[in-house]
Design an enzyme around this catalytic site. Structure first.
Site, PDB file in Angstrom:
ATOM      1  N   CYS A  76       6.343  -0.629  -6.413  1.00  0.00           N
ATOM      2  CA  CYS A  76       6.734  -1.030  -7.760  1.00  0.00           C
ATOM      3  C   CYS A  76       6.448  -2.509  -7.963  1.00  0.00           C
ATOM      4  O   CYS A  76       6.394  -3.277  -7.011  1.00  0.00           O
ATOM      5  CB  CYS A  76       8.211  -0.798  -8.071  1.00  0.00           C
ATOM      6  SG  CYS A  76       8.782   0.867  -7.765  1.00  0.00           S
TER       7      CYS A  76
ATOM      8  N   ARG B  33       0.524  -1.980  -8.038  1.00  0.00           N
ATOM      9  CA  ARG B  33       1.680  -1.715  -7.175  1.00  0.00           C
ATOM     10  C   ARG B  33       2.345  -0.374  -7.487  1.00  0.00           C
ATOM     11  O   ARG B  33       3.285   0.036  -6.789  1.00  0.00           O
ATOM     12  CB  ARG B  33       2.709  -2.831  -7.327  1.00  0.00           C
ATOM     13  CG  ARG B  33       2.181  -4.186  -6.950  1.00  0.00           C
ATOM     14  CD  ARG B  33       3.246  -5.237  -7.137  1.00  0.00           C
ATOM     15  NE  ARG B  33       4.374  -5.020  -6.262  1.00  0.00           N
ATOM     16  CZ  ARG B  33       4.468  -5.455  -5.021  1.00  0.00           C
ATOM     17  NH1 ARG B  33       3.483  -6.161  -4.511  1.00  0.00           N
ATOM     18  NH2 ARG B  33       5.534  -5.203  -4.295  1.00  0.00           N
TER      19      ARG B  33
ATOM     20  N   TRP C 104       6.314   2.996  -8.768  1.00  0.00           N
ATOM     21  CA  TRP C 104       5.739   3.953  -7.824  1.00  0.00           C
ATOM     22  C   TRP C 104       6.937   4.745  -7.300  1.00  0.00           C
ATOM     23  O   TRP C 104       7.816   4.191  -6.649  1.00  0.00           O
ATOM     24  CB  TRP C 104       5.030   3.221  -6.698  1.00  0.00           C
ATOM     25  CG  TRP C 104       4.305   4.129  -5.753  1.00  0.00           C
ATOM     26  CD1 TRP C 104       3.097   4.713  -5.951  1.00  0.00           C
ATOM     27  CD2 TRP C 104       4.734   4.543  -4.460  1.00  0.00           C
ATOM     28  NE1 TRP C 104       2.753   5.469  -4.853  1.00  0.00           N
ATOM     29  CE2 TRP C 104       3.737   5.383  -3.919  1.00  0.00           C
ATOM     30  CE3 TRP C 104       5.874   4.286  -3.687  1.00  0.00           C
ATOM     31  CZ2 TRP C 104       3.843   5.962  -2.664  1.00  0.00           C
ATOM     32  CZ3 TRP C 104       5.984   4.865  -2.434  1.00  0.00           C
ATOM     33  CH2 TRP C 104       4.962   5.693  -1.930  1.00  0.00           C
TER      34      TRP C 104
ATOM     35  N   ASN D  49      12.629  -3.051  -7.139  1.00  0.00           N
ATOM     36  CA  ASN D  49      11.576  -2.602  -6.228  1.00  0.00           C
ATOM     37  C   ASN D  49      12.212  -2.453  -4.858  1.00  0.00           C
ATOM     38  O   ASN D  49      12.867  -3.389  -4.388  1.00  0.00           O
ATOM     39  CB  ASN D  49      10.455  -3.656  -6.193  1.00  0.00           C
ATOM     40  CG  ASN D  49       9.450  -3.392  -5.089  1.00  0.00           C
ATOM     41  OD1 ASN D  49       9.208  -2.240  -4.728  1.00  0.00           O
ATOM     42  ND2 ASN D  49       8.880  -4.449  -4.552  1.00  0.00           N
ATOM     43  N   GLY D  50      12.020  -1.300  -4.214  1.00  0.00           N
ATOM     44  CA  GLY D  50      12.592  -1.102  -2.881  1.00  0.00           C
ATOM     45  C   GLY D  50      13.419   0.173  -2.839  1.00  0.00           C
ATOM     46  O   GLY D  50      13.276   1.044  -3.704  1.00  0.00           O
TER      47      GLY D  50
ATOM     48  N   GLU E 259     -12.427   4.322   9.118  1.00  0.00           N
ATOM     49  CA  GLU E 259     -12.279   3.647   7.835  1.00  0.00           C
ATOM     50  C   GLU E 259     -13.162   4.295   6.763  1.00  0.00           C
ATOM     51  O   GLU E 259     -12.750   4.440   5.606  1.00  0.00           O
ATOM     52  CB  GLU E 259     -12.617   2.155   8.002  1.00  0.00           C
ATOM     53  CG  GLU E 259     -12.629   1.340   6.730  1.00  0.00           C
ATOM     54  CD  GLU E 259     -11.305   1.303   5.986  1.00  0.00           C
ATOM     55  OE1 GLU E 259     -10.292   1.769   6.515  1.00  0.00           O
ATOM     56  OE2 GLU E 259     -11.301   0.844   4.829  1.00  0.00           O
TER      57      GLU E 259
ATOM     58  N   LYS F  25     -11.569   5.752   3.298  1.00  0.00           N
ATOM     59  CA  LYS F  25     -12.028   5.316   1.969  1.00  0.00           C
ATOM     60  C   LYS F  25     -12.471   6.522   1.162  1.00  0.00           C
ATOM     61  O   LYS F  25     -12.149   6.654  -0.004  1.00  0.00           O
ATOM     62  CB  LYS F  25     -13.184   4.325   2.153  1.00  0.00           C
ATOM     63  CG  LYS F  25     -13.250   3.202   1.203  1.00  0.00           C
ATOM     64  CD  LYS F  25     -12.366   2.006   1.528  1.00  0.00           C
ATOM     65  CE  LYS F  25     -10.980   2.311   1.915  1.00  0.00           C
ATOM     66  NZ  LYS F  25     -10.189   1.196   2.340  1.00  0.00           N
TER      67      LYS F  25
ATOM     68  N   GLU G 295      -9.383   8.658   0.055  1.00  0.00           N
ATOM     69  CA  GLU G 295      -8.411   8.093  -0.885  1.00  0.00           C
ATOM     70  C   GLU G 295      -8.969   7.933  -2.298  1.00  0.00           C
ATOM     71  O   GLU G 295      -8.210   8.034  -3.256  1.00  0.00           O
ATOM     72  CB  GLU G 295      -7.803   6.784  -0.369  1.00  0.00           C
ATOM     73  CG  GLU G 295      -8.671   5.561  -0.409  1.00  0.00           C
ATOM     74  CD  GLU G 295      -7.913   4.303   0.038  1.00  0.00           C
ATOM     75  OE1 GLU G 295      -8.523   3.486   0.740  1.00  0.00           O
ATOM     76  OE2 GLU G 295      -6.740   4.133  -0.319  1.00  0.00           O
TER      77      GLU G 295
ATOM     78  N   HIS H 125     -15.185  18.486  20.957  1.00  0.00           N
ATOM     79  CA  HIS H 125     -13.927  19.003  21.509  1.00  0.00           C
ATOM     80  C   HIS H 125     -13.067  19.688  20.444  1.00  0.00           C
ATOM     81  O   HIS H 125     -11.856  19.771  20.595  1.00  0.00           O
ATOM     82  CB  HIS H 125     -13.147  17.863  22.175  1.00  0.00           C
ATOM     83  CG  HIS H 125     -13.869  17.270  23.345  1.00  0.00           C
ATOM     84  ND1 HIS H 125     -14.074  17.953  24.518  1.00  0.00           N
ATOM     85  CD2 HIS H 125     -14.470  16.062  23.518  1.00  0.00           C
ATOM     86  CE1 HIS H 125     -14.750  17.195  25.373  1.00  0.00           C
ATOM     87  NE2 HIS H 125     -15.012  16.041  24.780  1.00  0.00           N
TER      88      HIS H 125
ATOM     89  N   LYS I 238      -0.960  -0.082  -3.966  1.00  0.00           N
ATOM     90  CA  LYS I 238      -1.602  -1.110  -3.159  1.00  0.00           C
ATOM     91  C   LYS I 238      -0.703  -1.568  -2.026  1.00  0.00           C
ATOM     92  O   LYS I 238      -1.144  -1.768  -0.903  1.00  0.00           O
ATOM     93  CB  LYS I 238      -1.957  -2.287  -4.069  1.00  0.00           C
ATOM     94  CG  LYS I 238      -2.676  -3.426  -3.363  1.00  0.00           C
ATOM     95  CD  LYS I 238      -4.089  -3.024  -3.010  1.00  0.00           C
ATOM     96  CE  LYS I 238      -4.878  -4.120  -2.342  1.00  0.00           C
ATOM     97  NZ  LYS I 238      -6.066  -3.561  -1.674  1.00  0.00           N
TER      98      LYS I 238
HETATM   99  C1  AGP Z   1      -6.488   1.459   2.252  1.00  0.00           C
HETATM  100  O1  AGP Z   1      -7.503   1.387   1.338  1.00  0.00           O
HETATM  101  C2  AGP Z   1      -5.133   1.242   1.741  1.00  0.00           C
HETATM  102  N1  AGP Z   1      -4.997   0.255   0.773  1.00  0.00           N
HETATM  103  C3  AGP Z   1      -4.051   1.250   2.820  1.00  0.00           C
HETATM  104  O2  AGP Z   1      -4.422   2.077   3.872  1.00  0.00           O
HETATM  105  C4  AGP Z   1      -3.617  -0.124   3.349  1.00  0.00           C
HETATM  106  O3  AGP Z   1      -4.591  -0.651   4.199  1.00  0.00           O
HETATM  107  C5  AGP Z   1      -2.273   0.045   4.077  1.00  0.00           C
HETATM  108  O4  AGP Z   1      -1.320   0.523   3.179  1.00  0.00           O
HETATM  109  C6  AGP Z   1      -1.803  -1.230   4.710  1.00  0.00           C
HETATM  110  O5  AGP Z   1      -1.641  -2.244   3.769  1.00  0.00           O
HETATM  111  P1  AGP Z   1      -1.518  -3.756   4.222  1.00  0.00           P
HETATM  112  O6  AGP Z   1      -2.808  -4.148   4.818  1.00  0.00           O
HETATM  113  O7  AGP Z   1      -1.202  -4.492   2.953  1.00  0.00           O
HETATM  114  O8  AGP Z   1      -0.406  -3.830   5.220  1.00  0.00           O
END
Ligand code: AGP
Length: 596
Positions: free
Chosen positions: A2, A28, A74, A100-101, A469, A473, A476, A492, A591
């Site tokens: 959030c 966020r 969020w 937020n939290g 990675e 990507k 997501e 395997h 994010k």
């Molecule tokens: C990946 O594209 C995401 N944004 C996610 O996996 C991100 O790397 C993860 O949530 C960790 O975030 P941070 O690097 O801000 O700790």
């Protein structure tokens, strides 16, 4: 997660300022959004959906007041409905709160409040806050004391902002969730993150856990839990507001992919001495770790895997842990260093692992992008990756900068035989990434395979985290099934998934034994009719077995990881664009993940 915002001193522009700030915080969370302005009563508007939906809802409303708060959500407690959107109010409607939290004791507080006759209208944990403030006010407390008393009763993580009818102030408090003040001559802001008010001021004050802020026409104060004034430093933000605009790109993600050369230059600037073959990573002191444990999540975890490999290669025992699983790790031994890799510096799982490490007596280091973030402040040391703000939910340039920064860390704290080669590869890296960006055939590959049923990525050594990675990507932002594997693992089990409809992206650099073994794995998938996309520097003969080739310049394998990843970012980006996905704000994601 959030995003929250508050402001005082913007007069008739208060509402616009809040909505503008929310648009900058939408990364966020984007399940719902809302604003509340205080005058002799509270004017409030909130809506499920994105900021655009809130703007639409506001188009036929008049909200007045020069003191206000806003929120973009969020979801954690309750689905993304209008009712669960923030701000939340008490029974009288005179108190409005954004949060937020997660309030961990909300159920017992809610039971108590319901027992006392309060009526709740949402499923959220947040709603207990305005009702508690209402009780305190009706017991005769003044507004500030009512908010303080309420905050004292909350357990868990929170950044809260409160406005009360008839009161000229915004009140705010934080514990385990980010909150920063923006200071201007005539106005004061608060927000979860600087971009929310960066268009108005570059002067910021970072709040720490347990601190309480009051913003009003007279300015701002920060106090401790007993009400004692805390003298806070005012910092100046080093980046421009334009850095958070799209600069003509269709998406922040594409812009940020293209910003990688600049981000890498910033990361390396002043830190490498090529002639001497040394690096200078500032005032970290003599870390000389006897062992290193990395903790991180998501993309940052993939960077951590790269980091652990760097230290192992230098003869220092090192492991990378998913931060959410760190509780099960062997405690750090002796003079071990625990490194939290976190772009935001606010990821709850990573913060929790770093705190566990401190409790176990380890020294901690944050490798982060955000100056003043919780990880940076709580760790013994911080190494900044200097990538600049990243708005797209998918991490791109920050991954490249994390890899560069981790190479600097390894070079600066251990000795490795080929330091000069690594330093020269790092020096060339921004230019090499630019070459990849200029020449990548990723879009054609994306066009050919946009209808694939799944995507697989394989690589060994430094290219193994890149394979992971690449898959993260892809999944997501395209919402398609994708998996990354250590190339040797394919046979395997995962090989059973391979068909003519599952392209396999194989990262093969150099021409050593690792490359030859990976080529063996390429032949295995080719024999099962899978299309093969090789990402290669052309040193081996992998091209003979590949249907398509994405070229990278010849360099050190550590730097090659960044180059190969750039192609894979572009393949995912173009696939998602062809599929019409919401690239900068993929469904269900945010994010900064500030819940465990
Ligand atoms: C990946 O594209 C995401 N944004 C996610 O996996 C991100 O790397 C993860 O949530 C960790 O975030 P941070 O690097 O801000 O700790």
């Amino acid at each position: 997660m959030c995003g929250i915002i508050g402001c005082v001193g913007r007069g008739d522009e208060t509402l616009d300022t809040l909505v503008h700030g929310l648009s900058k915080l939408e990364y966020r969370g984007y399940d719902s959004a809302g604003v509340a302005l205080a005058n002799d009563h509270i004017d409030l508007c909130k809506h499920s959906g994105k900021i655009a939906d809130l703007r639409e809802a506001l188009s036929d409303r008049t909200l007045s007041g020069s003191v206000g708060i806003g929120h973009t959500r969020w979801s954690t407690h309750g689905p993304p409905t209008d009712e669960n959107a923030h701000p939340h109010q008490d029974c009288t409607g005179d108190v409005a709160v954004v949060h937020n939290g997660i309030i961990e004791n909300y159920q017992s507080l809610r039971d108590e409040l319901v027992g006392a006759g309060h009526t709740f209208t949402s499923d959220t944990d947040t709603e207990v806050v305005p009702h508690l403030i209402e009780d305190a006010l009706s017991s005769g407390a003044d507004p500030e004391d009512a908010v303080r008393e309420t905050v004292d009763r909350l357990e868990g993580s929170y950044a809260v902002a409160v406005v009360i009818a008839g009161c000229d102030s915004v009140f705010a408090a934080r514990n385990d969730s980010p909150l920063v003040l923006g200071i201007d001559d005539d106005a004061t802001y608060l927000a979860s993150d600087v971009p929310a008010f960066r268009d108005f001021t570059d002067k910021v004050v970072y709040l720490a856990d347990g601190e309480f802020a009051r913003l009003n026409g007279a300015g701002w104060t920060v106090t401790d839990t007993d009400g004692n004034i805390i003298e806070k430093d005012i910092d100046t933000v080093q980046w421009d507001p334009e850095e958070t605009g799209k600069s003509g790109y269709d998406h922040f993600m594409l812009k940020e992919i293209h910003e990688q050369p600049r981000a890498l230059r910033q990361c390396l600037r002043g830190r490498v001495d090529e002639l001497a073959g040394t690096v200078d990573i500032g005032d970290l002191g003599d870390l000389s770790p006897t062992g290193v444990q990395f903790v991180a999540c998501g993309t940052s975890y993939h960077a951590a895997l790269h980091g652990a490999q760097l230290f192992r290669e230098a003869g220092i025992p090192a492991q990378a842990f998913l931060a959410s699983e760190y509780a099960t790790a062997t405690p750090p031994i002796g003079d071990a260093l625990v490194v939290g890799v976190t772009q935001s510096g606010e990821t709850a799982d990573t913060l929790s692992a770093l705190r566990a490490a401190r409790r176990r007596g380890a020294r901690t280091l944050a490798v982060t992008n955000v100056v003043g973030s919780t990880a940076a402040r709580e760790c013994d040391h911080a190494l900044y990756i200097r990538a600049g703000p990243e708005i797209g939910v998918a991490a791109t340039k920050t991954f490249a900068s994390q890899l560069a920064a981790l190479n600097l860390l390894a070079l600066g704290t251990s000795s490795t035989g080929d330091a000069r080669q690594v330093i020269s590869a790092l020096r060339d890296l921004p230019g090499h990434v630019q070459e990849v960006l200029d020449e990548s055939a990723a879009q054609e590959v994306a066009e050919l395979y946009q209808d694939a049923s799944a995507y697989f990525f394989i690589g060994r050594g430094y290219q193994n985290p890149v394979a992971l990675e690449g898959a993260l990507k892809m999944k997501e932002i395209t919402y398609k099934h994708a998996e990354g594997f250590a190339a040797g693992e394919l046979k395997h089990g995962p090989l059973a998934l391979v068909t003519e409809n599952t392209p396999v992206f194989a990262i093969v650099t150099g021409d050593d034994e690792r490359a030859r073994k990976t080529i063996g794995n390429v032949k295995e998938v080719e024999a099962r009719d899978a299309p093969v996309v090789a990402i290669t520097d052309g040193q081996s003969d992998v091209e003979r077995y590949a249907d398509h080739v994405l070229h990278i310049p010849e360099t050190h394998p550590r730097a090659a990881a960044v180059l190969a990843n750039t192609h894979l970012q572009l393949v995912s980006y173009h696939t998602a664009a062809l599929l019409g996905r919401n690239i900068d704000k993929p469904r269900n994601l945010a994010k900064s993940v500030t819940v465990e």
